[in-house]
Write a protein that holds these residues in place. Structure first.
Motif, mmCIF file in Angstrom:
data_model
loop_
_atom_site.group_PDB
_atom_site.id
_atom_site.type_symbol
_atom_site.label_atom_id
_atom_site.label_comp_id
_atom_site.label_asym_id
_atom_site.label_seq_id
_atom_site.Cartn_x
_atom_site.Cartn_y
_atom_site.Cartn_z
ATOM 1 N N CYS A 128 89.897 -64.925 -33.688
ATOM 2 C CA CYS A 128 89.224 -64.158 -34.083
ATOM 3 C C CYS A 128 87.759 -63.684 -32.884
ATOM 4 N N LYS A 131 86.279 -60.459 -32.034
ATOM 5 C CA LYS A 131 86.763 -59.214 -31.776
ATOM 6 C C LYS A 131 86.491 -59.399 -33.786
ATOM 7 N N VAL A 132 87.413 -58.460 -34.111
ATOM 8 C CA VAL A 132 87.412 -58.054 -35.479
ATOM 9 C C VAL A 132 88.254 -59.258 -36.334
ATOM 10 N N SER A 157 82.162 -59.037 -39.933
ATOM 11 C CA SER A 157 82.161 -58.009 -39.161
ATOM 12 C C SER A 157 80.668 -56.643 -39.533
#
Length: 386
Positions: A128, A131-132, A157
């Motif tokens: 992760c 990143k999302v 997020s």
């Protein structure tokens, strides 16, 4: 200076609680006024799961309460330690909307990883990072629950997309160069990261290490390398007793190991002053962590008592240990190498004795409260001038 300190207490108290308390006390000892705002995770059981998810994303009541508190107390700095899950990042906006500078100390990787550890299924995991965090949901990384992980991932997020970390926080305090690099890699703005080591306040006096035992202090959990340490002790075949201080989900494993190996003694949780005494009498402290520690407070507690540290060569802890100087390093997740390093220490008592002196000197050179206070005030003053 008037400083508002904010912390969301965990259900199992640990290093973050100690840092929150000692840093606040340090500021007060220098004449600053400290206002504490806290919530406690013991209250989670009273909250409906859907409402908890909403509060984790944005707690409107905390936002309103903090704005009222700030108007009343008029602090210059709002210094956050933990906002997860009840306080939420809405608290940053409460401070910013009242014109107060925001500082966030990063004790773990919660802003980048659903379980805050970069550790899954017994190994390092960076799926992760930057990143999302979909992978964290798929694997149920937070509390082994996909729904709970989705709540955490949504918070990461949403606030990344909103620009919270870039716009609502003036500076992030990070305790190690390793963690600084990891946070930048994960997308935090490098210009907003301030490096500052950890400290002890008040610092205990050194001891002589004449207890004839090794010691582990910490949470009894897989990422702390408990299994690695117990496997090493099986290989040592009774060469040195091991005392274990702490509690956690792997307590039953420790109980079973103590039945199997009579040289192992589990002491559970103890008050800090008693912990210091036990640390000071230990021949050395074992720090077998398998995750990317952001610092390693237990190590400097050992240094303060003059106790060398045998640590896994991973993450921030490897920055604290100079091999065969103030401790020893072993290959992470490798019980055989840990056992070999312990055997070397036991076979070299003069070197071990010198390491005790070096450990305390290391503490005095880098981790005293006074040096730490100067750096903290420097950080505060820098953001107040912006």
């Amino acid at each position: 200076m008037r400083i508002l300190t904010i912390h969301n207490y965990y259900q199992q108290p640990g290093g973050e609680e100690q840092i929150f308390a000692t840093e606040s006390a340090l500021l007060e000892s220098h004449g600053h006024e400290v206002i504490r705002y806290t919530l406690d995770n013991d209250d989670i059981a009273k909250v409906n799961p859907l409402l908890l998810a909403k509060k984790t994303l944005w707690n409107g009541k905390v936002y309103r309460d903090l704005r009222s508190l700030i108007r009343e107390q008029k602090p210059q700095i709002a210094h956050f330690h933990n906002t997860f899950p009840l306080i939420s990042p809405s608290a940053y906006y409460a401070a910013k909307d009242e014109g107060v500078a925001v500082v966030q100390t990063l004790h773990n990787y919660r802003l980048l990883c659903p379980n805050a550890l970069f550790f899954r299924e017994g190994r390092i995991c960076e799926d992760c990072l930057g990143k999302v965090p979909i992978s964290g949901i798929i694997h149920g990384c937070y509390r082994n629950s996909r729904s709970a992980s989705a709540m955490t991932a949504a918070t990461i997020s949403f606030h990344s997309l909103l620009g919270t970390w870039s716009n609502a926080v003036d500076t992030f305090i990070v305790y190690s160069k390793f963690a600084v690099d990891k946070f930048i890699q994960g997308g935090l703005p490098a210009e907003k990261i301030s490096f500052k080591t950890n400290f002890l306040h008040p610092a205990p006096e050194p001891d002589n290490g004449d207890g004839g035992y090794a010691l582990f202090v910490g949470r009894l959990s897989v990422e702390k390398g408990l299994g690695v340490m117990l496997d090493a002790w099986r290989q040592l075949e009774g060469k040195i007793p091991l005392k274990i201080l702490g509690d956690g989900p792997m307590a039953s494993l420790v109980t079973e190991a103590a039945k199997e190996m009579p040289e192992i003694e589990w002491l559970g949780r103890r008050p800090l002053e008693e912990v210091y005494k036990i640390v000071g009498k230990a021949a050395f402290l074992v720090f077998p962590s398998e995750w990317f520690e952001t610092f390693g407070r237990v190590a400097i507690e050992a240094f303060a008592k003059g106790t060398p540290v045998i640590a896994s060569n991973i993450g921030a802890i490897s920055e604290l240990i100079e091999h065969q100087h103030n401790g020893m390093l072993f290959r992470p997740s490798n019980p055989t190498d840990l056992a070999e390093q312990i055997k070397w220490l036991l076979a070299h008592p003069q070197e071990l004795s010198q390491m005790r002196l070096n450990a305390r000197n290391e503490f005095d050179a880098k981790y005293t409260a006074e040096d730490n206070y100067k750096r903290l005030i420097e950080i505060y003053q820098t953001i107040l001038k912006k």
